[in-house]
Design a protein around this motif. Structure first.
Motif, PDB file in Angstrom:
ATOM      1  N   ALA B  22       0.839  -1.199   0.000  1.00  0.00           N
ATOM      2  CA  ALA B  22       0.000   0.000   0.000  1.00  0.00           C
ATOM      3  C   ALA B  22       0.874   1.250   0.000  1.00  0.00           C
ATOM      4  CB  ALA B  22      -0.911  -0.004   1.224  1.00  0.00           C
ATOM      5  N   CYS B  23       1.954   1.206   0.784  1.00  0.00           N
ATOM      6  CA  CYS B  23       2.886   2.331   0.853  1.00  0.00           C
ATOM      7  C   CYS B  23       3.478   2.605  -0.517  1.00  0.00           C
ATOM      8  CB  CYS B  23       3.995   2.021   1.845  1.00  0.00           C
ATOM      9  SG  CYS B  23       5.293   3.239   1.861  1.00  0.00           S
ATOM     10  N   ARG B  24       3.840   1.514  -1.199  1.00  0.00           N
ATOM     11  CA  ARG B  24       4.446   1.664  -2.523  1.00  0.00           C
ATOM     12  C   ARG B  24       3.492   2.361  -3.482  1.00  0.00           C
ATOM     13  NH1 ARG B  24       8.579  -2.176  -4.749  1.00  0.00           N
ATOM     14  NH2 ARG B  24       9.658  -0.494  -3.717  1.00  0.00           N
ATOM     15  N   MET B  25       2.212   1.958  -3.466  1.00  0.00           N
ATOM     16  CA  MET B  25       1.241   2.543  -4.385  1.00  0.00           C
ATOM     17  C   MET B  25       0.945   3.990  -4.005  1.00  0.00           C
ATOM     18  SD  MET B  25       1.156   0.076  -6.249  1.00  0.00           S
ATOM     19  CE  MET B  25       0.138   0.759  -7.534  1.00  0.00           C
ATOM     20  N   GLU B  26       0.872   4.258  -2.728  1.00  0.00           N
ATOM     21  CA  GLU B  26       0.529   5.608  -2.274  1.00  0.00           C
ATOM     22  C   GLU B  26       1.668   6.594  -2.533  1.00  0.00           C
ATOM     23  OE1 GLU B  26      -2.253   6.835  -0.899  1.00  0.00           O
ATOM     24  OE2 GLU B  26      -1.399   8.819  -0.499  1.00  0.00           O
ATOM     25  N   ASN B  27       2.900   6.123  -2.322  1.00  0.00           N
ATOM     26  CA  ASN B  27       4.026   7.073  -2.324  1.00  0.00           C
ATOM     27  C   ASN B  27       4.945   6.965  -3.530  1.00  0.00           C
ATOM     28  OD1 ASN B  27       3.632   8.474   0.283  1.00  0.00           O
ATOM     29  ND2 ASN B  27       3.798   6.391   1.082  1.00  0.00           N
ATOM     30  N   ASN B  28       4.559   6.150  -4.506  1.00  0.00           N
ATOM     31  CA  ASN B  28       5.326   6.061  -5.753  1.00  0.00           C
ATOM     32  C   ASN B  28       6.796   5.692  -5.549  1.00  0.00           C
ATOM     33  OD1 ASN B  28       3.106   6.766  -7.217  1.00  0.00           O
ATOM     34  ND2 ASN B  28       3.641   8.943  -7.321  1.00  0.00           N
ATOM     35  N   THR B  29       7.051   4.690  -4.706  1.00  0.00           N
ATOM     36  CA  THR B  29       8.444   4.239  -4.612  1.00  0.00           C
ATOM     37  C   THR B  29       8.680   3.250  -5.755  1.00  0.00           C
ATOM     38  OG1 THR B  29       7.816   2.522  -3.052  1.00  0.00           O
ATOM     39  CG2 THR B  29       8.632   4.580  -2.137  1.00  0.00           C
ATOM     40  N   PRO B  30       9.814   3.351  -6.434  1.00  0.00           N
ATOM     41  CA  PRO B  30      10.025   2.532  -7.628  1.00  0.00           C
ATOM     42  C   PRO B  30      10.338   1.080  -7.280  1.00  0.00           C
ATOM     43  CG  PRO B  30      11.958   3.847  -7.167  1.00  0.00           C
ATOM     44  CD  PRO B  30      10.928   4.249  -6.152  1.00  0.00           C
ATOM     45  N   PRO B  31       9.860   0.136  -8.084  1.00  0.00           N
ATOM     46  CA  PRO B  31      10.268  -1.269  -7.876  1.00  0.00           C
ATOM     47  C   PRO B  31      11.739  -1.422  -8.250  1.00  0.00           C
ATOM     48  CG  PRO B  31       8.996  -1.047  -9.898  1.00  0.00           C
ATOM     49  CD  PRO B  31       8.995   0.300  -9.255  1.00  0.00           C
ATOM     50  N   ALA B  32      12.478  -2.167  -7.443  1.00  0.00           N
ATOM     51  CA  ALA B  32      13.931  -2.206  -7.634  1.00  0.00           C
ATOM     52  C   ALA B  32      14.392  -3.348  -8.532  1.00  0.00           C
ATOM     53  CB  ALA B  32      14.631  -2.302  -6.288  1.00  0.00           C
ATOM     54  N   PRO B 177      -2.422   7.206   7.508  1.00  0.00           N
ATOM     55  CA  PRO B 177      -1.553   6.814   6.399  1.00  0.00           C
ATOM     56  C   PRO B 177      -2.072   5.550   5.714  1.00  0.00           C
ATOM     57  CG  PRO B 177      -0.276   7.234   8.391  1.00  0.00           C
ATOM     58  CD  PRO B 177      -1.713   7.190   8.792  1.00  0.00           C
ATOM     59  N   ALA B 178      -1.563   5.313   4.505  1.00  0.00           N
ATOM     60  CA  ALA B 178      -2.027   4.183   3.698  1.00  0.00           C
ATOM     61  C   ALA B 178      -1.797   2.849   4.391  1.00  0.00           C
ATOM     62  CB  ALA B 178      -1.332   4.200   2.344  1.00  0.00           C
ATOM     63  N   CYS B 179      -0.691   2.695   5.083  1.00  0.00           N
ATOM     64  CA  CYS B 179      -0.380   1.412   5.723  1.00  0.00           C
ATOM     65  C   CYS B 179      -1.400   1.087   6.819  1.00  0.00           C
ATOM     66  CB  CYS B 179       1.044   1.406   6.263  1.00  0.00           C
ATOM     67  SG  CYS B 179       1.407   2.742   7.406  1.00  0.00           S
ATOM     68  N   VAL B 180      -1.850   2.152   7.519  1.00  0.00           N
ATOM     69  CA  VAL B 180      -2.811   1.946   8.604  1.00  0.00           C
ATOM     70  C   VAL B 180      -4.166   1.572   8.013  1.00  0.00           C
ATOM     71  CG1 VAL B 180      -3.962   3.033  10.556  1.00  0.00           C
ATOM     72  CG2 VAL B 180      -1.586   3.594  10.035  1.00  0.00           C
ATOM     73  N   GLN B 181      -4.526   2.282   6.945  1.00  0.00           N
ATOM     74  CA  GLN B 181      -5.825   2.040   6.314  1.00  0.00           C
ATOM     75  C   GLN B 181      -5.916   0.621   5.766  1.00  0.00           C
ATOM     76  OE1 GLN B 181      -6.508   4.256   2.741  1.00  0.00           O
ATOM     77  NE2 GLN B 181      -8.718   4.289   3.042  1.00  0.00           N
ATOM     78  N   THR B 182      -4.809   0.140   5.233  1.00  0.00           N
ATOM     79  CA  THR B 182      -4.860  -1.134   4.517  1.00  0.00           C
ATOM     80  C   THR B 182      -4.616  -2.339   5.408  1.00  0.00           C
ATOM     81  OG1 THR B 182      -4.201  -2.027   2.386  1.00  0.00           O
ATOM     82  CG2 THR B 182      -2.441  -1.514   3.880  1.00  0.00           C
ATOM     83  N   CYS B 183      -4.083  -2.142   6.616  1.00  0.00           N
ATOM     84  CA  CYS B 183      -3.589  -3.264   7.433  1.00  0.00           C
ATOM     85  C   CYS B 183      -4.659  -4.340   7.600  1.00  0.00           C
ATOM     86  CB  CYS B 183      -3.124  -2.774   8.797  1.00  0.00           C
ATOM     87  SG  CYS B 183      -2.459  -4.108   9.806  1.00  0.00           S
ATOM     88  N   THR B 184      -4.353  -5.540   7.073  1.00  0.00           N
ATOM     89  CA  THR B 184      -5.335  -6.633   7.033  1.00  0.00           C
ATOM     90  C   THR B 184      -5.766  -7.048   8.425  1.00  0.00           C
ATOM     91  OG1 THR B 184      -3.916  -7.355   5.235  1.00  0.00           O
ATOM     92  CG2 THR B 184      -5.766  -8.762   5.795  1.00  0.00           C
TER      93      THR B 184
END
Lengths: 463, 228
Positions: B22-32, B177-184
């Protein structure tokens, strides 16, 4: 300048390399330039692609560029110690080697500063340090102290050179009378080659003609700079250590780090001085002036610094070893028995065992002996900086994983190029400027002669 | 002024990594990619760390999701030479990507390794590039600068704007934050650590609560609840 026409032996020896260049010299310059060129190409590639071409990663964010930075700033301490401290304490034997020491300082500082620029992720924004710099960051302390040191050591290199530059101006006077040069209708290459050196030295000599007033002012200037430059030099290496020491990282956050770095800097500085003064002595044929006395006395200084370094190392590692702090122990064990153990023991061997074995006896303090010891120390001190940086960064406090750091070709090529550039600048510098401070050596000879005469007179039976 | 903080219940977390995604999608961190990831260069503002203790067969693994700890005394901001990283008026440590000179001193100073460096210019496969978060505040970062978790600070701005548009006062519950919203597993809690009525305030005072490397005095605003 009483005897303008007849050159002394010293002058001939010192000025000869400025007038004639051997094939070997150009060969050495060519090889060094090639190494610099390879490094420059890899550096451009690094700028285009990013720092990903290095072996750095998370959490080992700093690698051998920062090691080189500390190393070069360290050897820049050669100049201060020899020149300033020995000048202040009026050690006569320093005279023939001060110029070489000061040149090392000057070029080592430039190379050190370049290392930081190489290491930056955004070189294009380096001026932000000036626009937005804030003194809360240890990095700004480094920027300030190193700039100040570069400025003062440039002055300190230049000031004692003025009388020699004036002498070069007088010696290199074109054979054509100057008035004729002025009236030449056409400006051609030959005239230019004939006169550029003369004009170069004339401008740099600032109209020095050796009057009593000029000498008084120069001595005063040199005296002030010699005293000023000592605290500046100490501050420089202290703040270099503080870019590590001000971080709460295991084995960095320690009060000994500042003094430890200063001692290591002077230590490696003297070693570098030995290497370069032996090189210049051999290539420029300066054996009559740089002789046993310099090797013996400076060798003792090197030995003393080795002892200091050993003491500081013992204090640092024993104190850490007697603790049980988890994160510190991790780093300590990495050095004593882990992957950095070969580096650690090589460092102790090269910095402590080798110098002591060679320099403890007078017979060891010869050009050959000191060069072997100095080469060992130069390598050993580079390793020392590396074992301060890498083990700590690869073992972060949070401790969920360990990083592995292996420098890439880019880093090695740039390191080699930096060392080559350092030697290159140094050699070219002494193709334009005299390697020995002629007037200071002459002054020393006068003082010695006067002392001899006084001793003779005192020993003579009283009338 | 709320003091934004997070509580992560390690008993509820089952390391599904949806916070990381979720963090990756929200904050546009690039896949490595596998190569750079293998070299520890992946940019993951939120990471699930595995602490392995003991040796086989007596192995214990503790999995700890780790966003930026948002220290109240952040060592990273103390060492930045150009004030490119700083604690903003909301108490959140952020990075000015336009000012950062890439010296990486903050990354060296951070004891939690939450700071990530752009070793290369970021790249996305074509399909992923179309789905980048369009918010200018999380526009892809250039090469050579540091980036890190910001508690999804763009969401704080959105929440304030939304409250203003609806003509009501901003409430701490509007922002997470996105991580909190998404936490399964609902293992993450977010809110105002200074509000005695908030859940995070109460949980952060639970006997199970602890913080990472508490002895370093960095005063993190991320609390963990011990695994039972």
């Amino acid at each position: 300048m009483e005897n303008v026409h007849r050159e002394t032996e010293l002058e001939r020896a010192v000025l000869n390399p400025l007038r004639h260049t051997t094939v070997q010299f150009w060969l050495v310059i060519g090889v060094l330039s090639a190494v610099v060129l390879v490094g420059a190409i890899t550096l451009v590639r690094q700028w285009v692609l990013g720092l990903g071409v290095t072996g750095l990663s998370r959490p080992i964010y700093w690698g051998i560029y920062i090691t080189n930075f500390v190393f070069f700033i360290g050897i820049s301490h050669a100049g201060t110690l020899i020149s300033a401290i020995l000048r202040v304490t009026q050690a006569e034997w320093r005279r023939p080697i001060t110029r070489i020491a000061e040149a090392i300082t000057f070029f080592a500082l430039i190379l050190g500063a370049i290392q930081i620029l190489i290491d930056l992720g955004r070189l294009d924004r380096v001026l932000n340090v000036i626009f937005f710099g804030r003194f809360q960051s240890p990095l700004l302390w480094d920027v300030t102290c190193i700039s100040l040191y570069l400025l003062s050591s440039t002055l300190y290199l230049y000031l004692p050179m003025i009388p020699d530059l004036a002498r070069l101006r007088d010696r290199m006077k074109p054979e054509l009378p100057l008035s004729a040069v002025g009236t030449l209708k056409r400006w051609n290459v030959e005239t230019f080659q004939h006169t550029w050196r003369y004009h170069f030295y004339r401008i740099l000599a600032l109209g020095w003609h050796g009057s009593a007033e000029q000498v008084r002012r120069l001595e005063r200037g040199i005296g002030i700079m010699a005293i000023l430059i000592i605290p500046i030099a100490v501050s420089v290496h202290t703040v270099v250590s503080w870019i590590f020491g001000m971080n709460m990282q295991p084995m960095w956050h320690s009060t000994i780090l500042g003094p430890y770095f200063v001692v290591g800097a002077i230590f490696s500085g003297i070693a570098t001085l030995f290497l370069f003064m032996t090189l210049i002595r051999k290539a420029w044929h300066l054996e009559p002036w740089i002789g046993p006395k310099q090797y013996d006395y400076l060798g003792i200084l090197l030995l003393v610094m080795s002892a200091f370094w050993g003491y500081f190392t013992l204090a640092e590692y024993l104190t850490t070893g007697y603790g049980t702090l988890v994160h510190e122990q991790e780093v300590l064990q990495a050095k004593l028995s882990g992957e950095y153990a070969p580096w650690f023991y090589a460092m102790v061997f090269l910095n402590f065992v080798v110098p002591f074995a060679i320099l403890i006896r007078r017979r060891g303090r010869t050009p050959v002996g000191t060069v072997i010891a100095s080469a060992a120390i130069a390598v050993g001190m580079w390793i020392e900086r590396f074992t301060i940086i890498a083990p700590t960064l690869t073992r972060p406090s949070l401790g969920y994983e360990r990083a592995i750091y292996a420098p890439t070709f880019t880093e090695i090529a740039i390191t080699a190029a930096s060392l080559a550039l350092f030697a290159l600048l140094f050699l070219l510098f002494f193709k334009i400027f005299p390697a020995i401070s002629v007037w200071e050596v002459e002054e020393g000879e006068h003082i010695a002669a006067v002392k001899r005469k006084a001793a003779e007179l005192l020993a003579a039976p009283q009338m | 002024m709320p003091r934004w903080g997070m509580v992560i219940d390690l008993d509820k977390c089952f390391a599904c990594q949806s916070c990381t995604a979720a963090c990756r999608m929200e904050n546009n961190t690039p896949p490595a990619g596998p190569d750079q990831t293998g070299r520890d260069r992946a940019i993951l503002w939120n990471e699930v760390l595995a602490f392995v203790h003991g040796e086989y067969p007596k192995v214990e693994v503790l999995l700890v999701p780790r966003p930026c700890q948002q220290c109240d005394k952040p060592p990273c901001t103390y060492v930045c030479p150009v004030k490119a990283t700083y604690k903003n008026e909301d108490g959140i440590v952020v990075v000015d990507y336009q000012r950062c000179i890439g010296c990486r001193m903050c990354a060296v100073a951070c004891p939690y390794q939450v700071r990530y460096f752009n070793w290369y210019a970021p790249e996305w496969p074509a399909g992923m590039r179309e789905h980048l978060n369009p918010d200018p505040e999380v526009a892809p970062r250039p090469k050579g600068v540091i980036e890190k978790c910001t508690f999804c600070i763009q969401r704080l701005r959105h929440a304030k704007e939304k409250a203003a548009a609806e003509g009501r006062p901003f409430n701490a519950a509007d922002y997470q934050p996105a991580c909190v919203q998404t936490c399964t597993g609902h293992a993450r809690y977010f809110g105002d650590l200074d509000d005695p009525n908030s859940l995070v305030y109460q949980l952060s005072r639970s006997p199970r609560a602890f913080r990472l490397l508490e002895e370093m005095g960095t005063e993190p605003k991320v609390y963990y609840l011990k695994q039972g």
